[in-house]
Design an enzyme around this catalytic site. Sequence first.
Site: not given
Length: 464
Positions: A187, A352, A356, A385, A389
């Site tokens: 990832c 900001h 991940h 949400h 992922n």
Amino acid sequence: MNQTIHRVSPISMSISELTTLLSSGVSVFEIFAGLLVVHLIYQRIRTRVKVYLLDFTCYRAPDSNRVPMSTLIETIYLDDKLDQESIDFQARILERSWLSNQTSIPRSLMEIPLKKSLSSVKIETMTTIFTSVEDLLRKNKLSPRSIDILITNCSLHSPSPSLSAMVINKFHMRSNIKSFNLSGMGCAAGILSVNLANDLLQAHRGSLALIVSTEALNTHWYIGKDRSMLLTNCLFRMGAAAVLMSSNDHDRDNAKYELLHVVRKNKAKDDRAYRCIYQDIDSDEKQGVSITKDVISVAGDMLKMNLTSLGPLVLPYLEQFQYVIQHILCKKLKIYESNSSYTPNFKTAFEHFCIHTGGRAVIQAMEMNLKLTKVDIEPSKMTLHRFGNTSSSSIWYALSYLEAKRRMKKGDRVLQIAFGSGFKCNSAVWRCIRKVEPNTENKWLDFIDSYPVDVPDSTNIRPG
């Protein structure tokens, strides 16, 4: 015999050499004009080339790929290969996952029984990659032949010809394009690709680079009973991102962000870290990706390692000084307990954060370790949400959320940070160079006004 090597500037000149030139009839003005030209060329070569993020797009699957929790749990219950214990385990994970009913998976994984095949995964990757690239090129009115560098990354699907070759074939890109295909990098490969693009753009000034980040669910969807391998089915969802970067100074006016720093840390030498996310086969010879209980503690260690290197690059001097003093008091004088050691305030360096979306535990750990607020983690929490992922592309969904919310202002700094198998922790720092307004290609735009939403810590999705 040891020899001392002296570095000399390309414009340095001895008195004897200068005398020789003057005696040959060359004027002093001509000599210094020549030296000035050489000096300017040298400075241009040695000066760091600025690299810009021109634009990016994220993939949004059609509604036909949407998998509500009720549909997913029904599919799990109807799978005759699973025992009741495995079914209940997945249901508990899904109930606490923070995922909504809007996430998507390939159509092949909605069939009963599941359809895992090479043709299915090819359809999946072609759909996500081609759609993302087409959107980006159309949005920026670019010809595919204008791309100088192409980097694709997909961890668990590495066909031959490669995914980068597939993109070149589809869009008829130039024969001299510099193409790279990264696989098995987990990832964290999205930021890794940014790092590679940065290095190439530094070396080939004035070039245009295209990055495509995705993951193939069909390849690693697990159909066994090992709990550590069932986690990926519960968390990973369909997604991709296409990113356009440039080292051409003329692109600055059209760019959104400037790349300031990339920090990469790898702990593959440690067996515990190396195996905490690991592709393997279970006792029944079923292939899957195992995620062990060590992953959170390993990620915490890697985060500290990454931030230790990143801190001096981005933190104000006062914040660094406070950290050094507290570190001395804690470690040397033992005034403080080890669990109360000072953590630098990274909010002094960034406006900001794009974390991940590895899962609820990852986001909560980042919130605690960096002492972030609910607003700070909102982009990543809402991304998890709404989209789940999406692996290496998740950091771009989070940045897209910030743009859709119109929060990116000129001068704002954003930290992207991701974890991946190996084990890796990579971070990228961008500075916004103009106010960013969302456009019609932003995949959040249709429903951004309803966000943020209240995400319950647990929901009941089990029938009966």
